[in-house]
Design a protein around this motif. Sequence first.
Motif, PDB file in Angstrom:
ATOM      1  N   LEU A  54      72.434  30.430   4.758  1.00 36.36           N
ATOM      2  CA  LEU A  54      72.454  29.836   3.100  1.00 36.36           C
ATOM      3  C   LEU A  54      74.196  29.094   3.715  1.00 36.36           C
ATOM      4  CD1 LEU A  54      71.903  32.161   0.550  1.00 36.36           C
ATOM      5  CD2 LEU A  54      70.519  30.307   1.000  1.00 36.36           C
ATOM      6  N   GLY A  55      74.751  29.753   4.541  1.00 35.10           N
ATOM      7  CA  GLY A  55      75.803  28.668   4.868  1.00 35.10           C
ATOM      8  C   GLY A  55      76.159  27.008   5.311  1.00 35.10           C
ATOM      9  N   ILE A  56      74.225  26.543   5.920  1.00 29.73           N
ATOM     10  CA  ILE A  56      74.084  25.706   6.240  1.00 29.73           C
ATOM     11  C   ILE A  56      74.574  24.082   5.104  1.00 29.73           C
ATOM     12  CG2 ILE A  56      72.654  23.811   7.090  1.00 29.73           C
ATOM     13  CD1 ILE A  56      71.515  26.381   9.246  1.00 29.73           C
ATOM     14  N   PRO A  57      73.333  24.853   3.941  1.00 31.34           N
ATOM     15  CA  PRO A  57      74.025  23.788   2.836  1.00 31.34           C
ATOM     16  C   PRO A  57      74.549  24.300   2.168  1.00 31.34           C
ATOM     17  CG  PRO A  57      72.448  25.864   1.830  1.00 31.34           C
ATOM     18  CD  PRO A  57      72.298  25.577   3.554  1.00 31.34           C
ATOM     19  N   SER A  58      75.735  25.172   2.570  1.00 31.98           N
ATOM     20  CA  SER A  58      77.340  25.084   1.863  1.00 31.98           C
ATOM     21  C   SER A  58      78.189  24.495   1.906  1.00 31.98           C
ATOM     22  CB  SER A  58      77.261  26.722   1.746  1.00 31.98           C
ATOM     23  OG  SER A  58      77.054  27.660   0.521  1.00 31.98           O
ATOM     24  N   VAL A  59      77.557  24.033   3.241  1.00 39.45           N
ATOM     25  CA  VAL A  59      78.965  22.783   4.285  1.00 39.45           C
ATOM     26  C   VAL A  59      77.938  21.952   3.620  1.00 39.45           C
ATOM     27  CG1 VAL A  59      78.975  22.070   6.444  1.00 39.45           C
ATOM     28  CG2 VAL A  59      79.144  24.372   6.000  1.00 39.45           C
TER      29      VAL A  59
END
Length: 126
Positions: A54-59
């Motif tokens: 979920l860090g990918i869309p957060s970035v």
Amino acid sequence: MFVYISQVSVVQKIISVYDGLISEEVMQVLLGQFIQLWEHSTIAFINNYAYAILGIPSVLFGIAIYRMKPGLSKATGLLLILNALACLLGIIGIIMGNQALAHGSVIGGGLFFLSLIGMSILFWRD
């Protein structure tokens, strides 16, 4: 979703089907792998891995917010990006057995909560 649903469904089912035929040690191991709060459980690993992904869309969303306007959007975007990095470090720490890094997901959760405050102000204001 699987991790959170399993805490109220799978764990309860394991407990309910226990009829004394299975040794207590086997039951403890089985439950231990499904209880998220046990840091060495399979479910805890899956949960931390999901947060790292979920860090990918957060970035991406953090970069978009960072570019919106000066001020609060920069801090909010940076918090989202730091959340993603912390969660990534968390899963790396779990894989490497580094206890300091393994807490990255918890730290990331705190950073995400702070970013929610900033996003709430930004989006309600506009």
